[in-house]
Design an enzyme around this catalytic site. Structure first.
Site, PDB file in Angstrom:
ATOM      1  N   ASN A 167       2.922 -72.239  12.821  1.00  0.00           N
ATOM      2  CA  ASN A 167       1.512 -72.580  12.975  1.00  0.00           C
ATOM      3  C   ASN A 167       1.341 -73.466  14.210  1.00  0.00           C
ATOM      4  O   ASN A 167       2.321 -73.929  14.783  1.00  0.00           O
ATOM      5  CB  ASN A 167       1.017 -73.366  11.750  1.00  0.00           C
ATOM      6  CG  ASN A 167       0.643 -72.453  10.590  1.00  0.00           C
ATOM      7  OD1 ASN A 167       0.489 -71.245  10.748  1.00  0.00           O
ATOM      8  ND2 ASN A 167       0.508 -73.037   9.410  1.00  0.00           N
TER       9      ASN A 167
ATOM     10  N   HIS B  42       8.332 -62.394   8.676  1.00  0.00           N
ATOM     11  CA  HIS B  42       8.990 -62.953   7.499  1.00  0.00           C
ATOM     12  C   HIS B  42       9.908 -64.093   7.944  1.00  0.00           C
ATOM     13  O   HIS B  42      10.824 -63.857   8.738  1.00  0.00           O
ATOM     14  CB  HIS B  42       9.823 -61.853   6.821  1.00  0.00           C
ATOM     15  CG  HIS B  42      10.355 -62.235   5.483  1.00  0.00           C
ATOM     16  ND1 HIS B  42      10.688 -63.532   5.150  1.00  0.00           N
ATOM     17  CD2 HIS B  42      10.603 -61.501   4.377  1.00  0.00           C
ATOM     18  CE1 HIS B  42      11.123 -63.564   3.900  1.00  0.00           C
ATOM     19  NE2 HIS B  42      11.069 -62.347   3.410  1.00  0.00           N
TER      20      HIS B  42
ATOM     21  N   HIS C 155      -4.266 -65.576   6.942  1.00  0.00           N
ATOM     22  CA  HIS C 155      -4.025 -65.166   8.341  1.00  0.00           C
ATOM     23  C   HIS C 155      -4.524 -63.736   8.581  1.00  0.00           C
ATOM     24  O   HIS C 155      -3.904 -62.970   9.319  1.00  0.00           O
ATOM     25  CB  HIS C 155      -2.532 -65.251   8.698  1.00  0.00           C
ATOM     26  CG  HIS C 155      -1.972 -66.641   8.654  1.00  0.00           C
ATOM     27  ND1 HIS C 155      -1.860 -67.422   9.775  1.00  0.00           N
ATOM     28  CD2 HIS C 155      -1.500 -67.385   7.637  1.00  0.00           C
ATOM     29  CE1 HIS C 155      -1.327 -68.593   9.440  1.00  0.00           C
ATOM     30  NE2 HIS C 155      -1.112 -68.601   8.141  1.00  0.00           N
TER      31      HIS C 155
ATOM     32  N   TYR D 209       6.877 -63.248   1.652  1.00  0.00           N
ATOM     33  CA  TYR D 209       6.510 -62.393   2.791  1.00  0.00           C
ATOM     34  C   TYR D 209       6.888 -60.928   2.589  1.00  0.00           C
ATOM     35  O   TYR D 209       6.131 -60.034   2.971  1.00  0.00           O
ATOM     36  CB  TYR D 209       7.077 -62.968   4.094  1.00  0.00           C
ATOM     37  CG  TYR D 209       6.302 -64.190   4.548  1.00  0.00           C
ATOM     38  CD1 TYR D 209       6.364 -65.381   3.820  1.00  0.00           C
ATOM     39  CD2 TYR D 209       5.478 -64.166   5.650  1.00  0.00           C
ATOM     40  CE1 TYR D 209       5.641 -66.490   4.196  1.00  0.00           C
ATOM     41  CE2 TYR D 209       4.755 -65.282   6.044  1.00  0.00           C
ATOM     42  CZ  TYR D 209       4.837 -66.440   5.309  1.00  0.00           C
ATOM     43  OH  TYR D 209       4.110 -67.535   5.683  1.00  0.00           O
TER      44      TYR D 209
END
Ligand code: HDE
Length: 695
Positions: A152, A343, A79, A366
Site C-alpha cells: 500500500n 498474492h 481494491h 488471496y
C-alpha cells in the site's frame, strides 16, 4: 509454455513477448463467430419476415448475446478500482550478502514487472481521487518464478490480526441497508469500528493525512507493510521491510481539489499514469529495504511483527537497492489490470515470511479470492499471470485449463517418468522455507507487545508540519462530522485524545462534542522527519500548466514560456473559451482545452498570458477568473504576464507590491523577453504548493 525465443532467460521484454502470443488485433480482419465462421451481417437478428419473431437458430445472435451477458466478473472485494502498467526492475548492486533472490543479484538484469495501483474502498467505477489508502502491487516476473510485492502507499495497517479483516472492510464499505456512502470512510460504521478497535489509531492518522489524497500514482510511496525475511545463500536470515520511493517525490492534492476532481475527472489518476507513459515520462520508483538482524528482534519498543507499527527510518535506515521503471501501458484493462492476480504468498527463494498474524492471514485470502473472482484454479495460466520461466507439476484439469499435459503420469513419486517432474534441491533453485524455531500453546490471544495503539500515532503527528497537521484536523472534522450518531463522535474524540490533546480538542470543536477532561495523551516526543511530505524530493518535471489566453495574447511571451516549460519536461496546455486557433501579436497557437472541458483542479499551475485584448476578453468569462482563484485557493503556482495580472484574485494582487516574497507565495511575473522569468516559473512549480498563503 513457450520459451523465450532467444532462449536468453528473463529480460525486460520477456513478458511482452509472451503476451504477444495472446494479443488480438482486429484491424483488417473479417468478422467471425468464436467458432471461426465468417459472419455476413451484424445488425439484424434472424427473423421470420421483417416484422416477424426472431429465430432461435440465429447462432450468431445467441453467441454474441451470451458472451455479452457474461462479460462481468466479480470485482475485487477490496481494491476494486485499479489501473496497471508494465515495466522493469533493476537492482543497483548485488544483494547476495542478504538474499539469494536471483533477481536481486545482477545489476545488468532487467526483470519485467506489472504494477497495479488501486484505491481500497470504492467499487470499480468509483472516483480515483477519493480519500483512501492506495494499493501498490507489483508482480516481478523473475527467472525463478513470480514474486508479488502486494503493498500500500501507507506503511502500516488498520488491524493486527487477519481475522478482523472482514469486520474492518464491512465497516468502511457502503452501509448495507442503503449502500451509502461510496468510496468513503466518512460514515457511522467505519468510525464505530475505529472507536471500538483502537489498534486502528495509527493508520487512521495516515488516512486523515494528505497521504490519502495523492497527486499522482507516480508521486506516492509504496510499502510492503509487513515484516518479511531476506535469506541468503548461507541460510542466514534478516527481517526486512520493503519501500518504494518515487523519484518525483511524494506529493498530494488538497482535499477540496480531490473532491472536485472526483466529479470533474473521476479517472484523474489513471489518466495521469497513462498519459505520462504515453509521453515517454516513465514513472520511476526506487526500491528500498530496511533490515533488522534476527538477534535484534526484541531491541525495539514496538513489536516488529505488528503491522500497525513502522520502523522509523532514522532508527533503521532505508537502503536503496534498485529501481523500477514503468514504460509500457497495458493493451487491455480487463485482460491485464482486471485479471492480474496478486498474492503476498508468491515469493521466490531468498524471500520468506515472518509470523506477523496479518500477513499469515493474507497468505490464505488471496488465492481464495482469485478462485471466485477468476473462476477456478487455473488463473495462473491467464496471460498476465503466467510466469515467464517454465512451470511443471502434477496439478491437472479444472475450469479453463489451457495447458495440454501429455502422458499418463500425474503423480509423484513415479517410476514411469523417472520421477519427473522432480523436486529441485536448494542448489538447483528449490524453495526452502527458513527454519524458524517455533513453539507455543494454541491460544486465541494477542501478544502484550501489540497493545500499544497510540505511541506511533503520536510519532506520526509529531512528524507533521503545521500545514499537514491542519489538514489532518480538517479531514477528521469532515469525516467525523458526517457521522450521525453523537456517541460515536464522542468516542472518536476520546480515542484520539490518547494521541494528542490539541488534535482531540480541534476535532471536538469541529464536530460539536465534548473535549475529554482527563486525556491520557501519549507522551511520545519522538518525530520522524521522513514521514513529512515537506521533506520529499521536488521536481517540476511532468507537471501540467494551464495557459489562459485569448485572441490578442502576447505571442512572444507565451511561446517562449511554452518552449522553456517543455524543455524542462513540463506539459503546458492552452485553455480558452473555444477550441481552435487564437491569434496573438506575432503568431497563433492552438487551444486544446476550454473552460468547459477542463478545470484548474486538473493542473499543477496556471499562467494568465499577457496581452490587453486577451486579458479583457477573459475577464468577462466567469470560469476564467474561477480558474485563477481556485488555483490560488489550492496553493498552486500562478504566473501572469503583463495584463494577465487582471485575472488574479485580490489576495494575489495584494502581494504584487512585495516582490521579494512573490515566488515563496507562488506568484510569478513573466517579463516578456526575460528568460529568467521562465526559469523562476519552473523553480516555483517544483515547489508543488505554496503553503505560505495558508498562514
Ligand atoms: Fe489485501 N486483499 N488484504 N491488503 N490487498 C486483496 O485480493 C486481505 C492488506 C492489498 O491490485 C484481495 O485479489 C486480507 C494489507 C492490495 O489486485 C483480498 C488482509 C495490504 C490489493 C485481500 C489484507 C493489502 C489487495 C481482494 C488482512 C498492504 C490489491 C482482491 C490480513 C500490505 C491487489 C484480491 C491488486 C487485495 C485480502 C490486508 C494490500 C480479499 C485478508 C495489509 C494492494 O484477497
Amino acid at each position: 509454455m513457450k520459451q523465450d525465443p532467444q532462449n536468453k532467460g528473463v529480460n525486460e521484454h520477456s513478458k511482452d513477448r509472451q503476451l504477444e502470443e495472446f494479443r488480438m488485433d482486429n484491424a483488417g480482419k473479417k468478422l467471425t463467430t468464436n467458432q471461426g465462421v465468417k459472419v455476413s451481417e451484424d445488425e439484424h437478428s434472424l427473423k421470420a419476415g421483417t416484422r416477424g419473431p426472431t429465430l432461435m437458430e440465429d447462432f450468431h445472435f445467441r453467441e454474441k448475446m451470451t458472451h455479452f451477458d457474461h462479460e462481468r466478473i466479480p470485482e475485487r472485494v477490496v481494491h476494486a478500482r485499479g489501473f496497471g502498467a508494465h515495466g522493469y526492475f533493476q537492482v543497483y548492486e548485488s544483494m547476495a550478502e542478504y538474499t539469494r533472490a536471483k533477481f536481486l543479484q545482477d545489476p545488468s538484469v532487467k526483470t519485467p514487472v506489472f504494477v497495479r495501483f488501486s484505491t481500497v474502498a470504492g467499487s470499480r467505477g468509483s472516483a480515483d481521487s477519493v480519500r483512501d489508502a492506495r494499493g501498490f502491487a507489483t508482480k516481478f516476473y523473475t527467472e525463478e518464478g513470480n514474486y508479488d510485492l502486494v503493498g500500500n502507499n501507507i506503511p502500516v495497517f488498520f488491524i493486527q490480526d487477519a481475522i478482523k479483516f472482514p469486520d474492518l472492510v464491512h465497516s468502511f464499505k457502503p452501509e448495507p441497508h442503503n449502500e451509502m456512502p461510496q468510496a468513503s470512510t466518512a460514515h457511522d460504521t467505519f468510525w464505530d469500528f475505529a472507536a471500538n478497535n483502537t489498534e486502528t489509531a495509527h493508520m487512521i492518522m495516515w488516512t486523515m493525512s494528505d497521504r490519502a489524497i495523492p497527486r499522482s500514482y507516480r508521486m506516492m510511496e509504496g510499502f510492503g507493510v509487513h515484516t518479511f525475511r531476506f535469506v541468503n545463500e548461507q541460510g542466514r536470515a534478516r527481517f526486512v521491510k520493503f519501500h518504494w520511493k518515487p523519484v518525483l517525490g511524494t506529493h498530494s492534492l488538497v482535499f477540496d481539489e480531490a473532491q472536485k476532481l472526483a466529479g470533474k475527472d473521476p479517472d484523474f489518476h489513471r489518466r495521469d499514469l497513462w498519459e505520462a507513459i504515453e509521453m515517454g515520462d516513465y514513472p520511476e520508483f526506487e526500491l528500498g529495504v530496511q533490515m533488522i538482524d534476527e538477534e535484534d528482534e526484541f531491541s525495539f519498543d514496538f513489536d516488529i511483527l505488528d503491522a500497525t507499527k513502522l520502523w522509523p527510518e532514522e532508527m533503521v535506515p532505508v537502503k536503496i537497492i534498485g529501481k523500477m521503471t514503468l514504460n509500457r501501458n497495458q493493451d487491455n484493462v480487463f485482460a491485464e489490470t482486471e485479471q492480474v492476480a496478486f498474492h503476498p504468498g508468491h515469493v521466490v527463494p531468498g524471500i520468506d515470511f515472518s509470523n506477523d498474524p496479518l500477513l499469515q492471514g493474507r497468505l490464505f485470502s488471496y488465492t481464495d479470492t482469485q478462485l471466485i473472482r477468476l473462476g477456478g484454479p487455473n488463473f495462473h495460466e491467464i496471460p498476465i499471470n503466467r510466469p515467464v520461466c517454465p512451470f511443471h507439476n502434477n496439478q491437472y484439469d479444472g475450469y479453463h485449463r489451457m495447458t495440454i499435459n501429455k502422458g499418463p503420469v500425474a503423480y509423484h513419486k513415479n517410476s514411469m517418468q523417472n520421477n519427473d517432474p522432480s523436486p529441485a534441491t536448494a542448489e538447483e533453485g528449490g524453495y526452502v522455507h527458513y527454519q524458524e524455531k517455533v513453539e507455543g500453546r494454541k491460544v486465541r490471544q494477542r501478544s502484550d507487545s501489540f497493545k500499544d495503539h497510540y505511541s506511533q500515532a503520536k510519532l506520526f503527528w509529531n512528524s507533521m508540519s503545521e500545514v499537514e497537521k491542519q489538514h489532518i484536523i480538517e479531514a477528521f472534522r469532515f469525516e467525523v462530522g458526517k457521522v450521525q450518531n453523537k456517541d460515536i463522535k464522542q468516542q472518536v474524540v476520546d480515542m484520539f485524545s490518547n494521541v494528542d490533546l490539541y488534535l482531540a480538542e480541534q476535532i471536538a470543536l469541529g464536530v460539536g462534542v465534548k473535549v475529554p477532561d482527563e486525556a491520557a495523551e501519549s507522551k511520545v516526543t519522538l518525530s520522524s522527519p521522513a514521514l513529512s511530505q515537506m521533506n520529499t524530493a521536488r521536481s517540476a518535471k511532468t507537471r501540467k500548466v494551464a495557459i489562459l489566453a485569448d485572441n490578442g495574447f502576447n505571442y512572444n511571451e507565451v511561446s517562449s514560456v511554452m518552449e522553456a516549460l517543455k524543455a524542462a519536461g513540463i506539459m503546458p496546455e492552452i485553455v480558452s473559451k473555444n477550441l481552435g486557433m487564437i491569434k496573438g501579436d506575432g503568431g497563433e497557437l492552438e487551444v486544446t482545452k476550454t473552460f468547459l472541458t477542463s478545470h484548474s483542479v486538473m493542473y499543477d499551475a496556471i499562467y494568465a498570458a499577457g496581452g490587453k485584448e486577451s486579458a479583457e476578453a477573459l475577464k468577462k468569462v466567469p470560469q476564467a477568473k474561477e480558474f485563477v482563484s481556485e488555483s490560488y485557493k489550492h496553493f498552486k503556482t500562478i504566473a501572469f504576464g503583463g495584463e494577465g495580472a487582471e485575472l488574479l484574485p485580490a489576495e494575489a494582487l495584494n502581494m504584487l507590491g512585495q516582490s521579494q516574497t512573490l515566488s515563496d507565495m507562488g506568484i510569478v511575473e513573466i517579463r516578456s523577453g526575460d528568460p529568467s522569468s521562465s526559469k523562476n516559473l519552473i523553480n516555483t512549480i517544483a515547489m508543488h504548493r505554496h503553503w505560505g498563503r495558508a498562514i
